[in-house]
Design an enzyme around this catalytic site. Structure first.
Site, PDB file in Angstrom:
ATOM      1  N   GLU A  14     -78.444 -11.223   1.414  1.00 48.25           N
ATOM      2  CA  GLU A  14     -77.532 -11.902   0.499  1.00 48.25           C
ATOM      3  C   GLU A  14     -78.317 -12.767  -0.479  1.00 48.25           C
ATOM      4  O   GLU A  14     -79.239 -13.490  -0.085  1.00 48.25           O
ATOM      5  CB  GLU A  14     -76.552 -12.775   1.291  1.00 48.25           C
ATOM      6  N   LYS A  57     -77.485 -13.092   5.902  1.00 48.68           N
ATOM      7  CA  LYS A  57     -76.590 -13.914   5.088  1.00 48.68           C
ATOM      8  C   LYS A  57     -77.156 -15.326   4.966  1.00 48.68           C
ATOM      9  O   LYS A  57     -78.243 -15.615   5.464  1.00 48.68           O
ATOM     10  CB  LYS A  57     -75.188 -13.901   5.697  1.00 48.68           C
ATOM     11  N   ASP A 117     -73.681 -12.398  -4.025  1.00 50.10           N
ATOM     12  CA  ASP A 117     -72.523 -13.119  -3.497  1.00 50.10           C
ATOM     13  C   ASP A 117     -71.963 -14.120  -4.496  1.00 50.10           C
ATOM     14  O   ASP A 117     -72.684 -15.003  -4.985  1.00 50.10           O
ATOM     15  CB  ASP A 117     -72.919 -13.833  -2.201  1.00 50.10           C
TER      16      ASP A 117
END
Length: 284
Positions: free
Chosen positions: A199, A166, A221
């Protein structure tokens, strides 16, 4: 890793210890130890029922010989006035398990009901609905089970069953390519077969990942449906795709129309409202 039933056993044991402590003194003071009884779970709110198997496991944990008669199964629709199950056991067992059974089933039914609302919006599309790790500590097992009962799919159960890079991982690593390469090397050397998801926060990020490779899934995202369509053209089916962030009941079909493989929605769990159920003594 422990099996589902082993984890459930641990959850029940800890929850009953938390509730009973050194004794259920309310019950001990007024009910003979050998008293037998019957109780019925009454539905007081419409929705999708979840936690039937969990309820049976709770009663049988306390009293293996308890009789559990199910009138519904997990995933069934329910309406006020219906009975979900009947349990025949020692009164001490019924009273000591009552709150745990209700807490689990009310919470799980709320999650399953909300999940069903989302999955109904995805009918006719190939896109699958995923949950997230935004769960109550110690209760993830049953919250994710409720998502499954409601028709959704479980994302990773924890930090151990998928690498998910992430924004903070990427920033701490010094960029997308460095993070991906280190994760890929780790999988080759330490955990072969572990999937890598990364991500992306922009179309430029998507282009970088597609050019670099070494991942299994690309998370998009906070992309709008329009941006998502552009990203999917860049990816061109080379990797699994997952849309996340800002997805609601009102716009989920707009995301599904793009053809993205998965949509993940944290609200399935953290925005779900418990449904109203009650366990009532049957006096004959």
């Amino acid at each position: 890793m422990l099996t589902f039933n082993e984890q459930l056993h641990q959850l029940i044991e800890a929850a009953l210890q938390e509730d009973i402590g050194d004794g259920d003194h309310s019950t001990l003071s007024v009910i003979p130890a050998d008293a037998k009884g019957k109780a019925v779970l009454k539905v007081k709110q419409a929705g999708t029922i979840a936690g039937m198997q969990v309820a049976e496991a709770i009663f049988r944990y306390k009293e293996p010989g308890a009789r559990f008669i199910a009138f519904k199964k997990d995933g069934d629709s329910m309406v006020p006035g219906e009975n979900a199950f009947e349990v025949i056991a020692g009164v001490h067992t019924i009273l000591q398990c009552e709150r745990l059974v209700l807490n689990c089933m009310q919470r799980m039914s709320g999650i399953a009901t909300l999940t069903r609302q989302y999955t109904d919006q995805l009918k006719g599309y190939a896109t699958k609905l995923l949950d997230t790790r935004k769960t109550i500590p110690g209760f993830r097992l049953l919250e994710k089970e409720a998502v499954r009962i409601g028709g959704g799919h479980n994302h990773r159960m924890g930090l151990y069953d998928m690498i998910m890079l992430k924004d903070n991982h990427i920033d701490y690593s010094g960029g997308l390519e460095k993070a991906i390469d280190r994760a890929w090397q780790y999988v080759q050397q330490v955990k072969p077969g572990l999937k890598i998801e990364v991500e992306t926060r922009s179309l430029d990020d998507v282009k970088k990942v597609v050019a670099f490779g070494k991942v299994d899934r690309i998370m998009l995202d906070n992309f709008t449906p329009g941006q998502l369509s552009q990203a999917l053209k860049i990816i061109n089916g080379q990797y699994e795709t997952e849309a996340s962030g800002g997805i609601t009941l009102e716009n989920i079909t707009d995301y599904a129309k793009t053809g993205v493989d998965y949509v993940s929605v944290g609200a399935l769990i953290h925005q779900a409202v418990s449904l109203d159920l009650s366990l009532k003594a049957v006096i004959v």
